[in-house]
Design a protein around this motif. Structure first.
Motif, PDB file in Angstrom:
ATOM      1  N   GLY A  95     -55.265 -25.545 -18.387  1.00 59.47           N
ATOM      2  CA  GLY A  95     -55.961 -26.954 -18.609  1.00 59.47           C
ATOM      3  C   GLY A  95     -55.038 -28.027 -18.574  1.00 59.47           C
ATOM      4  O   GLY A  95     -55.389 -29.104 -18.142  1.00 59.47           O
ATOM      5  N   ALA A  96     -53.697 -27.705 -19.059  1.00 59.20           N
ATOM      6  CA  ALA A  96     -52.836 -28.983 -19.106  1.00 59.20           C
ATOM      7  C   ALA A  96     -52.736 -29.331 -17.386  1.00 59.20           C
ATOM      8  O   ALA A  96     -52.538 -30.626 -17.105  1.00 59.20           O
ATOM      9  N   HIS A 142     -57.380 -33.217 -26.227  1.00 58.43           N
ATOM     10  CA  HIS A 142     -55.952 -32.226 -25.976  1.00 58.43           C
ATOM     11  C   HIS A 142     -54.826 -33.171 -25.739  1.00 58.43           C
ATOM     12  O   HIS A 142     -54.906 -33.909 -24.994  1.00 58.43           O
ATOM     13  N   ASP A 170     -63.105 -32.716 -20.047  1.00 57.18           N
ATOM     14  CA  ASP A 170     -62.104 -31.587 -20.212  1.00 57.18           C
ATOM     15  C   ASP A 170     -62.973 -30.576 -20.935  1.00 57.18           C
ATOM     16  O   ASP A 170     -63.105 -30.625 -22.045  1.00 57.18           O
ATOM     17  N   ASP A 173     -60.979 -23.734 -18.139  1.00 58.29           N
ATOM     18  CA  ASP A 173     -59.909 -22.725 -18.159  1.00 58.29           C
ATOM     19  C   ASP A 173     -60.592 -21.470 -17.854  1.00 58.29           C
ATOM     20  O   ASP A 173     -61.577 -20.870 -18.769  1.00 58.29           O
ATOM     21  N   HIS A 198     -58.982 -18.538 -18.507  1.00 60.61           N
ATOM     22  CA  HIS A 198     -58.286 -17.601 -19.492  1.00 60.61           C
ATOM     23  C   HIS A 198     -58.717 -18.009 -20.890  1.00 60.61           C
ATOM     24  O   HIS A 198     -57.741 -17.832 -21.749  1.00 60.61           O
ATOM     25  N   LYS A 199     -59.549 -18.800 -21.004  1.00 63.45           N
ATOM     26  CA  LYS A 199     -60.072 -18.853 -22.447  1.00 63.45           C
ATOM     27  C   LYS A 199     -61.428 -18.118 -22.404  1.00 63.45           C
ATOM     28  O   LYS A 199     -61.356 -16.996 -22.618  1.00 63.45           O
TER      29      LYS A 199
END
Ligand SMILES: *Cc1c(COP(=O)(O)O)cnc(C)c1O
Length: 469
Positions: A144-145, A184, A266, A295, A297-298
């Motif tokens: 996400g970053a 975030h 986001d 994401d 990976h979430k």
């Protein structure tokens, strides 16, 4: 035999032994402590003692490394990890990683890897469709970053095309972007990294649901305009990291249109709702955005390091990131396919899409929907049980994220309870302030969490409370 290859029998033995360890872990993850004793010096010694000794045999090496992973880390794959969006990885994604590491595709140029390139292209298009985009471009990225950084760069390029050549020096006014204080921190970091500075990030007042207050946003933009600033971007969050709230996506889209701002959503965590036929209504308005972070990976349970950035502007990424380099392969130019390195922050990049693609092949989109529903059901169960046991729920999220406290709990008492739970090694929860009031926070991040673990947590919390005296 090349040294690094080992020989065939050694490889088979290593894989066989590792596979047994991993299988036992995956099957019995719950038998592990959720969190380790925190003594970094002991861990440093664990490493230096082993690494400085003469070379060990392969079993000892595997035991050492896996022992580090399973005993000296928080086990996010544990069904009683009620944590920070870190999932248990779906098994096919793990296998995809093993195959990927073996053939090691280099994603910079598509002509090197037509297969992994086309898999990622396919997934980006499918995700975009589910978000409601008519056309989608995008890229897989580290998380996400990076996706949010990509968004800020695309937004800058969109508003100030000269930025690509002159940098911020070529912009006569101070560019500013809008988000909330629940946004975030990677947005603030992105602003720093592209030279905007943190003061360029405006935090809009929130309503009592911790969502951006659209009237306050409108007024803030007008004030900034009359004070000579250059608003260029608006960021909504779908699933804030703390309380799991979703900003008013539709009304914010209207504001973005009114002032010509790049509208980024986001959805690192809750963007996953787009894969649920009914719950996607919670994201209504996202289809009007210019870009989205989600994401894998979430909530979508890929191994760590799998993010995506989606945009409804097909030209935006290549216009922002294209740089030609003579050493890059130029094969296949007759096809309509753009090299990933002209499309993203990264250059050499591992294939990430296969982690999701393999799971998709095993479970289908219906499998994702079912899993998302399971998380939501477990979240609802937990809310109900907590209330039965005298806790007050302090957030109002449609997501499986619960912030709660006892009516008279002080911050100290909540810290004590949280510490009791974490130190018990039977579950992991955290603390989060809602409107300045500290709460305990538990999130169903793990598809393998069942009623049993939810009930166990509630019992453990009772125990923590009683342990007071
Ligand atoms: C986790 C998160 C991020 C950062 O994503 P990483 O994958 O950790 O880089 C950004 N925004 C939100 C809302 C998040 O929950």
């Amino acid at each position: 035999m090349a040294l690094f290859d080992l020989d065939s029998q050694q490889r088979k033995d290593i894989i066989g032994y590792t596979s047994e360890l991993l299988e036992e872990y995956y099957e019995n993850t719950k038998a592990r402590d959720v969190s380790p004793d925190l003594n970094i010096n002991a861990v440093r010694e664990y490493i230096s003692d082993f690494a400085t000794a003469p070379l060990h045999d392969s079993k000892a090496i595997i035991d050492h490394v896996f022992g580090g992973l399973e005993k000296r880390a928080v086990q996010v794959a544990h069904p009683s990890y009620f944590g920070l969006f870190n999932p248990r990885p779906a098994f096919p994604g793990i296998v995809a990683d093993l195959m990927t590491a073996t053939t090691n595709p280099q994603m910079a140029a598509w002509s090197h890897n037509p297969f992994t390139f086309a898999v990622e292209e396919y997934l980006i298009a499918e995700l975009g469709k589910r978000m409601g985009y008519e056309q989608t471009d995008g890229t897989f990225c580290s998380g996400g970053a990076e996706a949010n950084q990509t968004a800020v760069l695309c937004a800058l390029n969109h508003a100030f095309p000269q930025y690509l050549m002159t940098g911020l020096r070529g912009i006569d006014k101070q560019p500013v972007l809008y988000c909330s204080s629940e946004t975030h921190h990677s947005i603030a970091k992105a602003a720093r990294m592209c030279g905007l500075g943190i003061e360029a990030v405006r935090h809009v007042v929130q309503n009592d649901q911790l969502q951006i207050n659209v009237d306050a946003l409108d007024k803030m933009i007008q004030d900034d305009l009359s004070n000579g600033f250059a608003p260029f971007m608006l960021v909504a969050t779908a699933g804030t990291t703390g309380p799991g709230n979703i900003d008013p996506l539709g009304p914010m889209a209207d504001i973005a249109k009114k002032y010509g701002l790049w509208y980024h959503v986001d959805g690192a965590f809750a963007g996953a709702l787009a894969l649920h036929s009914e719950k996607k209504a919670l994201l209504s308005g996202i289809e009007e955005s210019d870009s989205i972070t989600i994401d894998i990976h979430k909530w979508l349970a890929a191994p760590m390091g799998t993010g995506t950035f989606l945009t409804s502007h097909p030209e935006s990424l290549s216009s922002t990131f294209r740089i030609t380099a003579d050493y890059m392969p130029k094969e296949g130019t007759e096809f309509d396919a753009e090299d990933p390195y002209t499309h993203s922050i990264q250059w050499s990049r591992r294939s990430l899409g296969l982690r999701m693609y393999m799971s998709l092949l095993f479970f289908g989109w219906a499998g994702y929907e079912k899993t998302i529903q399971h998380h939501i059901d477990m979240g609802e169960l937990m809310k109900g049980l907590l209330v039965e046991h005298g806790w007050e729920i302090k957030n109002s999220s449609a997501l499986p994220i619960i912030c709660f406290k006892g009516a008279s709990d002080t911050e100290d008492e909540l810290r004590r309870i949280c510490e009791f739970v974490v130190k018990s090694k039977r579950a992991w929860i955290s603390l989060y302030p809602i409107n300045g009031e500290w709460c305990l926070r538990a999130c169903i991040t793990n598809y393998a969490t069942t009623e049993t673990e939810v009930k166990e947590l509630v019992v453990l919390l009772d125990e923590a409370r009683r342990s007071k005296i």
